[in-house]
Design a protein around this motif. Sequence first.
Motif, PDB file in Angstrom:
ATOM      1  N   LEU A   1      31.855  -0.904  54.586  1.00 12.55           N
ATOM      2  CA  LEU A   1      31.243  -0.227  55.733  1.00 12.55           C
ATOM      3  C   LEU A   1      29.810  -0.717  55.951  1.00 12.55           C
ATOM      4  O   LEU A   1      29.376  -0.919  57.092  1.00 12.55           O
ATOM      5  CB  LEU A   1      31.251   1.284  55.501  1.00 12.55           C
ATOM      6  CG  LEU A   1      32.612   1.972  55.569  1.00 12.55           C
ATOM      7  CD1 LEU A   1      32.494   3.438  55.170  1.00 12.55           C
ATOM      8  CD2 LEU A   1      33.210   1.857  56.968  1.00 12.55           C
ATOM      9  N   ALA A   2      29.062  -0.900  54.854  1.00 10.33           N
ATOM     10  CA  ALA A   2      27.685  -1.392  54.982  1.00 10.33           C
ATOM     11  C   ALA A   2      27.660  -2.780  55.611  1.00 10.33           C
ATOM     12  O   ALA A   2      26.818  -3.074  56.480  1.00 10.33           O
ATOM     13  CB  ALA A   2      27.018  -1.414  53.613  1.00 10.33           C
ATOM     14  N   LEU A   3      28.579  -3.648  55.196  1.00 11.44           N
ATOM     15  CA  LEU A   3      28.658  -4.985  55.779  1.00 11.44           C
ATOM     16  C   LEU A   3      29.044  -4.921  57.244  1.00 11.44           C
ATOM     17  O   LEU A   3      28.462  -5.630  58.093  1.00 11.44           O
ATOM     18  CB  LEU A   3      29.668  -5.826  54.993  1.00 11.44           C
ATOM     19  CG  LEU A   3      29.947  -7.232  55.527  1.00 11.44           C
ATOM     20  CD1 LEU A   3      28.676  -8.077  55.521  1.00 11.44           C
ATOM     21  CD2 LEU A   3      31.049  -7.906  54.711  1.00 11.44           C
ATOM     22  N   LEU A   4      30.006  -4.070  57.589  1.00 18.10           N
ATOM     23  CA  LEU A   4      30.430  -3.929  58.982  1.00 18.10           C
ATOM     24  C   LEU A   4      29.278  -3.443  59.855  1.00 18.10           C
ATOM     25  O   LEU A   4      29.028  -3.997  60.935  1.00 18.10           O
ATOM     26  CB  LEU A   4      31.607  -2.965  59.067  1.00 18.10           C
ATOM     27  CG  LEU A   4      32.107  -2.625  60.477  1.00 18.10           C
ATOM     28  CD1 LEU A   4      32.632  -3.873  61.171  1.00 18.10           C
ATOM     29  CD2 LEU A   4      33.191  -1.541  60.405  1.00 18.10           C
ATOM     30  N   PHE A   5      28.558  -2.429  59.408  1.00 16.41           N
ATOM     31  CA  PHE A   5      27.441  -1.899  60.185  1.00 16.41           C
ATOM     32  C   PHE A   5      26.327  -2.932  60.327  1.00 16.41           C
ATOM     33  O   PHE A   5      25.709  -3.060  61.393  1.00 16.41           O
ATOM     34  CB  PHE A   5      26.897  -0.624  59.533  1.00 16.41           C
ATOM     35  CG  PHE A   5      27.856   0.529  59.568  1.00 16.41           C
ATOM     36  CD1 PHE A   5      28.893   0.567  60.489  1.00 16.41           C
ATOM     37  CD2 PHE A   5      27.743   1.574  58.663  1.00 16.41           C
ATOM     38  CE1 PHE A   5      29.789   1.631  60.529  1.00 16.41           C
ATOM     39  CE2 PHE A   5      28.628   2.642  58.688  1.00 16.41           C
ATOM     40  CZ  PHE A   5      29.653   2.666  59.627  1.00 16.41           C
ATOM     41  N   ALA A   6      26.060  -3.689  59.254  1.00 16.73           N
ATOM     42  CA  ALA A   6      25.018  -4.719  59.328  1.00 16.73           C
ATOM     43  C   ALA A   6      25.400  -5.826  60.312  1.00 16.73           C
ATOM     44  O   ALA A   6      24.557  -6.305  61.079  1.00 16.73           O
ATOM     45  CB  ALA A   6      24.775  -5.299  57.935  1.00 16.73           C
TER      46      ALA A   6
ATOM     47  N   VAL B   1      26.008   8.927  51.798  1.00 18.07           N
ATOM     48  CA  VAL B   1      24.570   8.827  51.512  1.00 18.07           C
ATOM     49  C   VAL B   1      24.120   7.377  51.429  1.00 18.07           C
ATOM     50  O   VAL B   1      23.073   7.008  51.979  1.00 18.07           O
ATOM     51  CB  VAL B   1      24.235   9.574  50.204  1.00 18.07           C
ATOM     52  CG1 VAL B   1      22.780   9.309  49.794  1.00 18.07           C
ATOM     53  CG2 VAL B   1      24.466  11.071  50.368  1.00 18.07           C
ATOM     54  N   TYR B   2      24.892   6.511  50.763  1.00 26.25           N
ATOM     55  CA  TYR B   2      24.378   5.199  50.381  1.00 26.25           C
ATOM     56  C   TYR B   2      24.835   4.049  51.266  1.00 26.25           C
ATOM     57  O   TYR B   2      24.415   2.909  51.040  1.00 26.25           O
ATOM     58  CB  TYR B   2      24.756   4.899  48.929  1.00 26.25           C
ATOM     59  CG  TYR B   2      23.960   5.722  47.946  1.00 26.25           C
ATOM     60  CD1 TYR B   2      22.659   5.367  47.607  1.00 26.25           C
ATOM     61  CD2 TYR B   2      24.496   6.874  47.372  1.00 26.25           C
ATOM     62  CE1 TYR B   2      21.921   6.118  46.724  1.00 26.25           C
ATOM     63  CE2 TYR B   2      23.769   7.641  46.489  1.00 26.25           C
ATOM     64  CZ  TYR B   2      22.475   7.256  46.170  1.00 26.25           C
ATOM     65  OH  TYR B   2      21.738   8.024  45.296  1.00 26.25           O
ATOM     66  N   VAL B   3      25.677   4.294  52.242  1.00 29.91           N
ATOM     67  CA  VAL B   3      26.058   3.204  53.147  1.00 29.91           C
ATOM     68  C   VAL B   3      24.837   2.647  53.874  1.00 29.91           C
ATOM     69  O   VAL B   3      24.656   1.425  53.987  1.00 29.91           O
ATOM     70  CB  VAL B   3      27.127   3.691  54.153  1.00 29.91           C
ATOM     71  CG1 VAL B   3      27.195   2.762  55.360  1.00 29.91           C
ATOM     72  CG2 VAL B   3      28.492   3.726  53.499  1.00 29.91           C
ATOM     73  N   GLY B   4      23.970   3.520  54.373  1.00 26.64           N
ATOM     74  CA  GLY B   4      22.795   3.067  55.108  1.00 26.64           C
ATOM     75  C   GLY B   4      21.838   2.265  54.257  1.00 26.64           C
ATOM     76  O   GLY B   4      21.239   1.282  54.721  1.00 26.64           O
ATOM     77  N   TYR B   5      21.682   2.650  52.993  1.00 24.79           N
ATOM     78  CA  TYR B   5      20.793   1.913  52.084  1.00 24.79           C
ATOM     79  C   TYR B   5      21.300   0.486  51.869  1.00 24.79           C
ATOM     80  O   TYR B   5      20.544  -0.488  51.980  1.00 24.79           O
ATOM     81  CB  TYR B   5      20.718   2.665  50.763  1.00 24.79           C
ATOM     82  CG  TYR B   5      20.050   1.904  49.650  1.00 24.79           C
ATOM     83  CD1 TYR B   5      18.669   1.802  49.592  1.00 24.79           C
ATOM     84  CD2 TYR B   5      20.807   1.298  48.650  1.00 24.79           C
ATOM     85  CE1 TYR B   5      18.049   1.106  48.559  1.00 24.79           C
ATOM     86  CE2 TYR B   5      20.192   0.600  47.621  1.00 24.79           C
ATOM     87  CZ  TYR B   5      18.822   0.516  47.577  1.00 24.79           C
ATOM     88  OH  TYR B   5      18.212  -0.179  46.562  1.00 24.79           O
ATOM     89  N   ASN B   6      22.581   0.342  51.568  1.00 21.38           N
ATOM     90  CA  ASN B   6      23.152  -0.994  51.358  1.00 21.38           C
ATOM     91  C   ASN B   6      23.180  -1.787  52.659  1.00 21.38           C
ATOM     92  O   ASN B   6      23.026  -3.011  52.650  1.00 21.38           O
ATOM     93  CB  ASN B   6      24.557  -0.871  50.779  1.00 21.38           C
ATOM     94  CG  ASN B   6      24.549  -0.315  49.369  1.00 21.38           C
ATOM     95  OD1 ASN B   6      24.089  -0.957  48.438  1.00 21.38           O
ATOM     96  ND2 ASN B   6      25.052   0.895  49.213  1.00 21.38           N
TER      97      ASN B   6
ATOM     98  N   ALA C   1      20.449   5.847  62.891  1.00 15.13           N
ATOM     99  CA  ALA C   1      21.572   6.756  62.632  1.00 15.13           C
ATOM    100  C   ALA C   1      22.303   6.388  61.351  1.00 15.13           C
ATOM    101  O   ALA C   1      22.714   7.274  60.582  1.00 15.13           O
ATOM    102  CB  ALA C   1      22.532   6.729  63.822  1.00 15.13           C
ATOM    103  N   PHE C   2      22.468   5.085  61.088  1.00 15.36           N
ATOM    104  CA  PHE C   2      23.147   4.663  59.870  1.00 15.36           C
ATOM    105  C   PHE C   2      22.308   4.947  58.634  1.00 15.36           C
ATOM    106  O   PHE C   2      22.854   5.200  57.550  1.00 15.36           O
ATOM    107  CB  PHE C   2      23.469   3.169  59.938  1.00 15.36           C
ATOM    108  CG  PHE C   2      24.478   2.805  60.995  1.00 15.36           C
ATOM    109  CD1 PHE C   2      25.435   3.717  61.401  1.00 15.36           C
ATOM    110  CD2 PHE C   2      24.470   1.547  61.596  1.00 15.36           C
ATOM    111  CE1 PHE C   2      26.373   3.393  62.380  1.00 15.36           C
ATOM    112  CE2 PHE C   2      25.392   1.212  62.569  1.00 15.36           C
ATOM    113  CZ  PHE C   2      26.345   2.134  62.962  1.00 15.36           C
ATOM    114  N   PHE C   3      20.985   4.909  58.771  1.00 17.48           N
ATOM    115  CA  PHE C   3      20.118   5.045  57.608  1.00 17.48           C
ATOM    116  C   PHE C   3      19.747   6.501  57.304  1.00 17.48           C
ATOM    117  O   PHE C   3      19.411   6.820  56.159  1.00 17.48           O
ATOM    118  CB  PHE C   3      18.835   4.231  57.820  1.00 17.48           C
ATOM    119  CG  PHE C   3      17.900   4.268  56.641  1.00 17.48           C
ATOM    120  CD1 PHE C   3      18.190   3.556  55.490  1.00 17.48           C
ATOM    121  CD2 PHE C   3      16.733   5.014  56.684  1.00 17.48           C
ATOM    122  CE1 PHE C   3      17.342   3.588  54.388  1.00 17.48           C
ATOM    123  CE2 PHE C   3      15.874   5.055  55.596  1.00 17.48           C
ATOM    124  CZ  PHE C   3      16.176   4.339  54.446  1.00 17.48           C
ATOM    125  N   VAL C   4      19.809   7.379  58.296  1.00 20.25           N
ATOM    126  CA  VAL C   4      19.355   8.764  58.120  1.00 20.25           C
ATOM    127  C   VAL C   4      20.013   9.464  56.932  1.00 20.25           C
ATOM    128  O   VAL C   4      19.331  10.184  56.182  1.00 20.25           O
ATOM    129  CB  VAL C   4      19.567   9.557  59.430  1.00 20.25           C
ATOM    130  CG1 VAL C   4      19.601  11.052  59.166  1.00 20.25           C
ATOM    131  CG2 VAL C   4      18.447   9.245  60.409  1.00 20.25           C
TER     132      VAL C   4
END
Length: 313
Positions: free
Chosen positions: A113-118, A188-193, A135-138
């Motif tokens: 998910l983190a790769l897809l969002f990036a 929680v951690y998708v936005g961080y990655n 929104a992804f990082f909040v």
Amino acid sequence: MSAPALPAADARRAGSRSPAPRPRKIKVSHPGAIAIFIVPFAILFTLFYLLPIGYAIYQSLLVVERDGTFGKATEVFGGLTQYILVFQNGPFWESITRVLAFGVVQVPVMLGLALLFALLLDSPLLRGKRFFRLAFFVPYAVPGVIAAIMWGFLYSPNLSPFTALTSNVSFLSADLVLWAIANVVTWVYVGYNMLIIYSALLAIPTEIYEAARLDGAGQLRIAWSIKIPLIMPAIVLTGIFSIIGTLQLLAEPQVFRSFSSAVTSTFTPNLMVYSTSSIPNVNLAAAFSVVLALATFVLSFSFLKFTQRKEGK
């Protein structure tokens, strides 16, 4: 027949070849300036990293002895006694198996998910990038304990606003509570990655994309054949962070103990260390901590070497 003699000029040049030049020593002009930057870090690293590790190892080598049933407790050197107890402790190894199963499923989903969002944020097709980046990082800005409490209320059949779902699906049961916790950690951690991967994408020169577009490559082809291979070191880094975080899982299970009886004091290794130290049995808890740290190091290092070998092929 003898070999022809070298001409005199060539002989002189061959004999006068100078030895290979020695590497020049670089003289440091301002060693004091280097010390100003290194010494504060070295002091903090020693005080808050090396000394705690050394103290934990020291505590794990001690045992408590008493003179009689109610005698005064004294700590004496016990060698590897605590480590023998660790390797004989079934619940501890069950907790490690549990978090490994957690990581095998949760880490790939979270990093995917983190790769897809990036990639979406880096794509020229997406509008409103500032809004989506925020929104992804909040969720990462929400403390883990608060996030666990919030999701615990959402999972509870009597408290959740989605009673039609939670009354039919028991997210806090023994079969699903681990994956309910996995959902919280992922949220929680998708936005961080994502930010780590997105920063790596921003470092790729735009000339590479322009050359690919001239060759007729579309956005999907560019993402698959150019972006992902070039940001693989960042993906590996997030993978290592995620493995370490998985084995250190504590806040979410600790909060979920208030919502579900399926989460026991031995649910995760860190929760078991915390519960053991609260008995109190500090020496056994220290041994648990040392073994857990070694397991974390082995898994992280093995993952790093595996990915490096794959990249070298």
